[in-house]
Motif scaffolding. Sequence first.
Motif, mmCIF file in Angstrom:
data_model
loop_
_atom_site.group_PDB
_atom_site.id
_atom_site.type_symbol
_atom_site.label_atom_id
_atom_site.label_comp_id
_atom_site.label_asym_id
_atom_site.label_seq_id
_atom_site.Cartn_x
_atom_site.Cartn_y
_atom_site.Cartn_z
ATOM 1 N N GLY A 51 -42.954 10.469 29.962
ATOM 2 C CA GLY A 51 -41.679 10.884 29.402
ATOM 3 C C GLY A 51 -40.990 9.790 28.614
ATOM 4 N N PHE A 52 -40.175 10.211 27.651
ATOM 5 C CA PHE A 52 -39.389 9.303 26.818
ATOM 6 C C PHE A 52 -38.062 9.974 26.517
ATOM 7 C CE2 PHE A 52 -37.813 8.370 22.538
ATOM 8 C CZ PHE A 52 -37.748 6.988 22.541
ATOM 9 N N GLN A 53 -36.964 9.220 26.679
ATOM 10 C CA GLN A 53 -35.629 9.689 26.294
ATOM 11 C C GLN A 53 -34.959 8.590 25.493
ATOM 12 O OE1 GLN A 53 -33.776 12.773 26.811
ATOM 13 N NE2 GLN A 53 -32.665 11.674 25.208
ATOM 14 N N GLN A 54 -34.462 8.945 24.327
ATOM 15 C CA GLN A 54 -33.819 7.992 23.423
ATOM 16 C C GLN A 54 -32.301 8.138 23.497
ATOM 17 O OE1 GLN A 54 -33.464 9.232 19.339
ATOM 18 N NE2 GLN A 54 -34.170 7.229 18.606
ATOM 19 N N TYR A 55 -31.604 7.002 23.466
ATOM 20 C CA TYR A 55 -30.150 6.953 23.337
ATOM 21 C C TYR A 55 -29.860 5.968 22.208
ATOM 22 C CZ TYR A 55 -30.438 9.009 27.979
ATOM 23 O OH TYR A 55 -30.748 9.826 29.036
ATOM 24 N N THR A 56 -29.068 6.404 21.223
ATOM 25 C CA THR A 56 -28.765 5.527 20.094
ATOM 26 C C THR A 56 -27.537 6.026 19.343
ATOM 27 O OG1 THR A 56 -29.755 4.337 18.217
ATOM 28 C CG2 THR A 56 -30.246 6.693 18.391
ATOM 29 N N ASP A 57 -27.121 5.282 18.342
ATOM 30 C CA ASP A 57 -25.982 5.622 17.495
ATOM 31 C C ASP A 57 -26.453 6.624 16.440
ATOM 32 O OD1 ASP A 57 -23.921 5.737 15.642
ATOM 33 O OD2 ASP A 57 -23.782 3.569 15.362
ATOM 34 N N GLU A 117 -51.410 13.150 28.481
ATOM 35 C CA GLU A 117 -51.734 14.273 27.598
ATOM 36 C C GLU A 117 -50.513 15.149 27.316
ATOM 37 O OE1 GLU A 117 -54.625 18.149 27.727
ATOM 38 O OE2 GLU A 117 -55.419 16.267 28.524
ATOM 39 N N GLU A 118 -49.703 15.388 28.313
ATOM 40 C CA GLU A 118 -48.539 16.271 28.178
ATOM 41 C C GLU A 118 -47.220 15.497 28.183
ATOM 42 O OE1 GLU A 118 -48.576 19.698 27.650
ATOM 43 O OE2 GLU A 118 -50.711 19.326 27.322
ATOM 44 N N ILE A 119 -47.207 14.303 27.603
ATOM 45 C CA ILE A 119 -45.969 13.522 27.532
ATOM 46 C C ILE A 119 -44.856 14.363 26.909
ATOM 47 C CG2 ILE A 119 -46.732 12.503 25.354
ATOM 48 C CD1 ILE A 119 -44.990 10.048 25.984
ATOM 49 N N THR A 120 -43.654 14.227 27.452
ATOM 50 C CA THR A 120 -42.483 14.913 26.904
ATOM 51 C C THR A 120 -41.567 13.867 26.277
ATOM 52 O OG1 THR A 120 -42.618 16.622 28.599
ATOM 53 C CG2 THR A 120 -40.516 16.389 27.448
ATOM 54 N N TRP A 121 -41.272 14.034 24.991
ATOM 55 C CA TRP A 121 -40.510 13.070 24.199
ATOM 56 C C TRP A 121 -39.224 13.732 23.725
ATOM 57 C CZ3 TRP A 121 -42.356 8.210 22.239
ATOM 58 C CH2 TRP A 121 -41.568 7.637 21.222
ATOM 59 N N ASN A 122 -38.089 13.098 23.994
ATOM 60 C CA ASN A 122 -36.800 13.620 23.554
ATOM 61 C C ASN A 122 -36.057 12.588 22.719
ATOM 62 O OD1 ASN A 122 -36.196 16.354 24.761
ATOM 63 N ND2 ASN A 122 -36.962 15.237 26.536
ATOM 64 N N ILE A 177 -45.597 14.373 18.755
ATOM 65 C CA ILE A 177 -44.747 13.191 18.558
ATOM 66 C C ILE A 177 -45.113 12.479 17.257
ATOM 67 C CG2 ILE A 177 -44.109 10.939 19.504
ATOM 68 C CD1 ILE A 177 -44.811 12.260 22.314
ATOM 69 N N VAL A 178 -46.404 12.312 17.025
ATOM 70 C CA VAL A 178 -46.858 11.619 15.819
ATOM 71 C C VAL A 178 -46.436 12.388 14.567
ATOM 72 C CG1 VAL A 178 -48.897 10.906 14.496
ATOM 73 C CG2 VAL A 178 -48.738 10.371 16.939
ATOM 74 N N THR A 179 -46.665 13.704 14.535
ATOM 75 C CA THR A 179 -46.322 14.477 13.343
ATOM 76 C C THR A 179 -44.821 14.763 13.241
ATOM 77 O OG1 THR A 179 -46.803 16.574 14.469
ATOM 78 C CG2 THR A 179 -48.588 15.576 13.187
ATOM 79 N N GLY A 180 -44.157 14.977 14.377
ATOM 80 C CA GLY A 180 -42.756 15.358 14.350
ATOM 81 C C GLY A 180 -41.778 14.199 14.267
ATOM 82 N N VAL A 181 -42.200 13.019 14.718
ATOM 83 C CA VAL A 181 -41.298 11.859 14.706
ATOM 84 C C VAL A 181 -41.881 10.730 13.859
ATOM 85 C CG1 VAL A 181 -40.050 10.147 16.090
ATOM 86 C CG2 VAL A 181 -40.396 12.453 17.001
ATOM 87 N N PHE A 182 -43.018 10.194 14.267
ATOM 88 C CA PHE A 182 -43.553 8.994 13.622
ATOM 89 C C PHE A 182 -43.875 9.206 12.142
ATOM 90 C CE2 PHE A 182 -45.518 7.732 17.998
ATOM 91 C CZ PHE A 182 -44.259 7.550 18.512
ATOM 92 N N GLY A 220 -46.757 16.203 23.945
ATOM 93 C CA GLY A 220 -48.078 15.744 23.534
ATOM 94 C C GLY A 220 -47.994 14.757 22.387
ATOM 95 N N ALA A 221 -48.972 13.859 22.337
ATOM 96 C CA ALA A 221 -48.977 12.793 21.329
ATOM 97 C C ALA A 221 -49.004 13.336 19.905
ATOM 98 C CB ALA A 221 -50.160 11.857 21.573
#
Length: 172
Positions: free
Chosen positions: A156-162, A69-74, A93-98, A89-90
């Motif tokens: 939790g989710f942490q992204q690393y990319t170019d 419920e309280e997933i933290t996505w970076n 994430i859905v509205t802000g990223v996906f 929260g999902a």
Amino acid sequence: MKNIIAFTTLGLVAATAGLSATAQTPPVDPEMEVVEAAEDAASATNLVKGVYAGFESGDIAAATSGFAEEITWNEAENSPYADKNPYVGAEAIVTGVFARLGGEWDYFNAVPSEYIAQGDRVAVIGRYQAKHATTGKEMDIPFVHVWTVEDGAITGFQQYTDTLTHTEVMSD
């Protein structure tokens, strides 16, 4: 060395309390610990694989079904989508990223090639393959995603990319 000192200190505390260290420590079967750790890692990996399967099929409900419920996505630092980090929260994430990805790109695929699990973490190595809708530019860049799984849910989710290439592809 810190571990040895801490262990020794704990042993002294147990001894001064009139307790024997062997009486407090239940026997441990190392093989059982290895099996349980492997099962936990496999379970966490399967949960994370479900996210990518949901993305691949375009089923966002399936992709987010394992989220706590309280997933933290970076998003990665300097990513065009890091402007609202952290997403909590999902729905965020859905509205802000996906939704932004879906609206700004002709296609945006996260293609995993390797999963590495240890403890409550699953690292995923892969590539983003995408075409920006406005500029028509394409990208094929590497990513590493680090997922945290606790009590059977992704927390939790942490992204690393170019992020430089990502931003350039979005610019005229």
